[in-house]
Structures are given as C-alpha cells and as structure tokens.
Design a protein around this motif. Sequence first.
Motif, PDB file in Angstrom:
ATOM      1  N   THR A  95       0.904  -1.246   0.095  1.00 15.80           N
ATOM      2  CA  THR A  95       0.033   0.007   0.086  1.00 15.80           C
ATOM      3  C   THR A  95       0.961   1.328  -0.067  1.00 15.80           C
ATOM      4  OG1 THR A  95      -1.668  -1.084   1.261  1.00 15.80           O
ATOM      5  CG2 THR A  95      -1.873   1.223   1.201  1.00 15.80           C
ATOM      6  N   ASN A  96       1.977   1.222   0.719  1.00 16.79           N
ATOM      7  CA  ASN A  96       2.820   2.515   0.881  1.00 16.79           C
ATOM      8  C   ASN A  96       3.681   2.594  -0.309  1.00 16.79           C
ATOM      9  OD1 ASN A  96       1.858   3.048   3.416  1.00 16.79           O
ATOM     10  ND2 ASN A  96       3.486   1.974   4.429  1.00 16.79           N
ATOM     11  N   CYS A  97       3.909   1.608  -1.385  1.00 10.67           N
ATOM     12  CA  CYS A  97       4.906   1.516  -2.291  1.00 10.67           C
ATOM     13  C   CYS A  97       3.657   2.125  -3.668  1.00 10.67           C
ATOM     14  CB  CYS A  97       5.300   0.412  -2.619  1.00 10.67           C
ATOM     15  SG  CYS A  97       6.248   0.435  -4.127  1.00 10.67           S
ATOM     16  N   ILE A  98       3.717   3.306  -3.991  1.00  9.42           N
ATOM     17  CA  ILE A  98       2.791   3.817  -5.087  1.00  9.42           C
ATOM     18  C   ILE A  98       2.971   3.161  -6.349  1.00  9.42           C
ATOM     19  CG2 ILE A  98       2.238   6.048  -6.231  1.00  9.42           C
ATOM     20  CD1 ILE A  98       2.918   7.288  -3.675  1.00  9.42           C
ATOM     21  N   THR A  99       4.245   2.891  -6.837  1.00  5.90           N
ATOM     22  CA  THR A  99       4.544   2.212  -7.941  1.00  5.90           C
ATOM     23  C   THR A  99       5.789   1.301  -8.200  1.00  5.90           C
ATOM     24  OG1 THR A  99       5.044   2.713 -10.443  1.00  5.90           O
ATOM     25  CG2 THR A  99       6.040   4.223  -8.821  1.00  5.90           C
ATOM     26  N   SER A 100       5.825   0.231  -8.845  1.00 12.69           N
ATOM     27  CA  SER A 100       6.972  -0.702  -9.044  1.00 12.69           C
ATOM     28  C   SER A 100       7.932  -0.107 -10.012  1.00 12.69           C
ATOM     29  CB  SER A 100       6.284  -1.841  -9.449  1.00 12.69           C
ATOM     30  OG  SER A 100       5.939  -1.939 -10.582  1.00 12.69           O
ATOM     31  N   MET A 101       7.620   0.996 -10.471  1.00 18.46           N
ATOM     32  CA  MET A 101       8.499   1.555 -11.593  1.00 18.46           C
ATOM     33  C   MET A 101       9.809   1.726 -11.377  1.00 18.46           C
ATOM     34  SD  MET A 101       5.804   4.014 -13.899  1.00 18.46           S
ATOM     35  CE  MET A 101       7.454   5.011 -14.482  1.00 18.46           C
ATOM     36  N   HIS A 102       9.954   2.005 -10.162  1.00 14.95           N
ATOM     37  CA  HIS A 102      11.376   2.635  -9.494  1.00 14.95           C
ATOM     38  C   HIS A 102      12.066   1.144  -8.577  1.00 14.95           C
ATOM     39  CE1 HIS A 102      10.195   6.431 -10.819  1.00 14.95           C
ATOM     40  NE2 HIS A 102       9.203   6.249 -10.012  1.00 14.95           N
ATOM     41  N   ALA A 103      11.611   0.100  -8.740  1.00 15.21           N
ATOM     42  CA  ALA A 103      12.255  -0.874  -7.983  1.00 15.21           C
ATOM     43  C   ALA A 103      13.778  -1.167  -8.443  1.00 15.21           C
ATOM     44  CB  ALA A 103      11.521  -2.120  -8.421  1.00 15.21           C
ATOM     45  N   GLU A 104      14.179  -0.905  -9.656  1.00 17.10           N
ATOM     46  CA  GLU A 104      15.539  -1.099  -9.837  1.00 17.10           C
ATOM     47  C   GLU A 104      16.559   0.001  -9.265  1.00 17.10           C
ATOM     48  OE1 GLU A 104      18.079  -2.237 -13.734  1.00 17.10           O
ATOM     49  OE2 GLU A 104      16.049  -2.046 -14.115  1.00 17.10           O
ATOM     50  N   SER A 105      15.793   1.289  -9.216  1.00 20.92           N
ATOM     51  CA  SER A 105      16.591   2.151  -8.378  1.00 20.92           C
ATOM     52  C   SER A 105      16.884   2.009  -7.213  1.00 20.92           C
ATOM     53  CB  SER A 105      15.939   3.697  -8.932  1.00 20.92           C
ATOM     54  OG  SER A 105      15.968   3.824 -10.380  1.00 20.92           O
ATOM     55  N   TYR A 106      15.684   1.561  -6.562  1.00 22.76           N
ATOM     56  CA  TYR A 106      15.727   1.215  -5.202  1.00 22.76           C
ATOM     57  C   TYR A 106      16.673   0.032  -5.006  1.00 22.76           C
ATOM     58  CZ  TYR A 106      11.686   4.122  -4.470  1.00 22.76           C
ATOM     59  OH  TYR A 106      10.759   5.192  -4.447  1.00 22.76           O
ATOM     60  N   ALA A 107      16.724  -0.956  -5.661  1.00 22.42           N
ATOM     61  CA  ALA A 107      17.753  -2.116  -5.671  1.00 22.42           C
ATOM     62  C   ALA A 107      18.974  -1.635  -5.861  1.00 22.42           C
ATOM     63  CB  ALA A 107      17.248  -3.151  -6.682  1.00 22.42           C
ATOM     64  N   ASN A 108      19.422  -0.816  -6.810  1.00 22.07           N
ATOM     65  CA  ASN A 108      20.814  -0.055  -6.799  1.00 22.07           C
ATOM     66  C   ASN A 108      21.065   0.632  -5.311  1.00 22.07           C
ATOM     67  OD1 ASN A 108      20.942  -0.996  -9.358  1.00 22.07           O
ATOM     68  ND2 ASN A 108      20.099   0.891  -9.971  1.00 22.07           N
ATOM     69  N   ILE A 109      20.454   1.094  -4.581  1.00 24.24           N
ATOM     70  CA  ILE A 109      20.599   1.949  -3.276  1.00 24.24           C
ATOM     71  C   ILE A 109      20.834   0.692  -2.523  1.00 24.24           C
ATOM     72  CG2 ILE A 109      19.814   3.078  -1.333  1.00 24.24           C
ATOM     73  CD1 ILE A 109      17.882   4.647  -3.637  1.00 24.24           C
ATOM     74  N   ILE A 110      20.086  -0.332  -2.333  1.00 27.97           N
ATOM     75  CA  ILE A 110      20.298  -1.589  -1.514  1.00 27.97           C
ATOM     76  C   ILE A 110      21.801  -2.065  -1.701  1.00 27.97           C
ATOM     77  CG2 ILE A 110      19.560  -3.741  -0.740  1.00 27.97           C
ATOM     78  CD1 ILE A 110      16.481  -2.862  -1.383  1.00 27.97           C
ATOM     79  N   ARG A 111      21.900  -2.529  -2.910  1.00 30.23           N
ATOM     80  CA  ARG A 111      23.160  -3.084  -3.534  1.00 30.23           C
ATOM     81  C   ARG A 111      24.556  -2.231  -3.050  1.00 30.23           C
ATOM     82  NH1 ARG A 111      20.729  -4.873  -7.596  1.00 30.23           N
ATOM     83  NH2 ARG A 111      20.955  -3.067  -8.969  1.00 30.23           N
ATOM     84  N   GLU A 112      24.306  -0.786  -3.144  1.00 29.40           N
ATOM     85  CA  GLU A 112      25.610  -0.083  -2.672  1.00 29.40           C
ATOM     86  C   GLU A 112      25.749   0.043  -1.059  1.00 29.40           C
ATOM     87  OE1 GLU A 112      27.751   1.948  -4.566  1.00 29.40           O
ATOM     88  OE2 GLU A 112      27.013   0.544  -6.069  1.00 29.40           O
ATOM     89  N   LYS A 113      24.638   0.084  -0.571  1.00 32.09           N
ATOM     90  CA  LYS A 113      24.627  -0.030   0.967  1.00 32.09           C
ATOM     91  C   LYS A 113      25.227  -1.320   1.264  1.00 32.09           C
ATOM     92  CE  LYS A 113      22.452   4.014   1.629  1.00 32.09           C
ATOM     93  NZ  LYS A 113      23.235   5.305   1.909  1.00 32.09           N
TER      94      LYS A 113
END
Length: 143
Positions: A95-113
């Motif tokens: 519900t809090n995730c408005i769209t799945s379009m940016h999943a790859e960008s978020y995954a990049n952040i997770i990988r970098e961290k």
Amino acid sequence: MTMLETQQARTTMPFSQEAEENVLGSILINAEVLKDINLQPEDFYIERNRWVFSAMLDLRRSGQDIDEFTTAAALDKLGKLAEVGGAARLMALSTNCITSMHAESYANIIREKAKCRRILKVANDLAKAAVADKGDLDSTVSA
C-alpha cells in the motif's frame, strides 16, 4: 562532533529502510520486477526485510505467485510471519509503495549500502588484526 555523535556514527551501518521497503512493496505490486533487480537476501540490512525477500525468492523458485497472501503463508510456514509484523505489514508494504517502476533504482541503493557494509567489515577485520598484531597482515589485506 560530540563523543556521543562519534560513537553513534561508528555503530550505525549504512542502509536504507525506505529502499528496502519499496523494493519489497514493488514486488508485491508486480512480481515481475523480481527478475530485474538482482538482489540477494543478505543485501537487506533489516532482518525482517531479509526474511520477506527470502520468502519471495522461495515462492518464485517453486513457481508460485507472489503477493501479500502467498508471502504471508510462506513466512507463516517458516514461523517468521509474526516477526516480520504479520500480514498487516505485508499489506502496508504494498500500500505504501505507489509504483513498482522504480524498483531497480531502489535495488541499486540496497546493493550500494550492502557493498559499504562489506567494506566496513573488511576494514574492521583489518583494524582488529593490526591492533592485535597477530598474523600476517599482508595476507589479511589481500584477502
């Protein structure tokens, strides 16, 4: 920087709760994004997010659909549903995730961290070896 701020800076590991939760929410909205994000459970810093992601991977491997209900059932089977916050938390993630379009960008952040945490671990291991003055530091550095 005060002594307390210095100590907190040393003990806070790099991670992004928002990125982790948005990746999970994206998968719940559109399970197809799981194919594109190239993450491993250990890339997630928050343990309950790691469990949710692992359950999603297990569902994909077994050919099952991935949604709030199947993920909740998989987590329940593992005895982890209550620990992740129950089915209500899974609903909140999607519900809090408005769209799945940016999943790859978020995954990049997770990988970098995750990469930063691995670097910190190596640096910490080197510091411990140097302080202990034991063993061959050259082999530790090259490892």
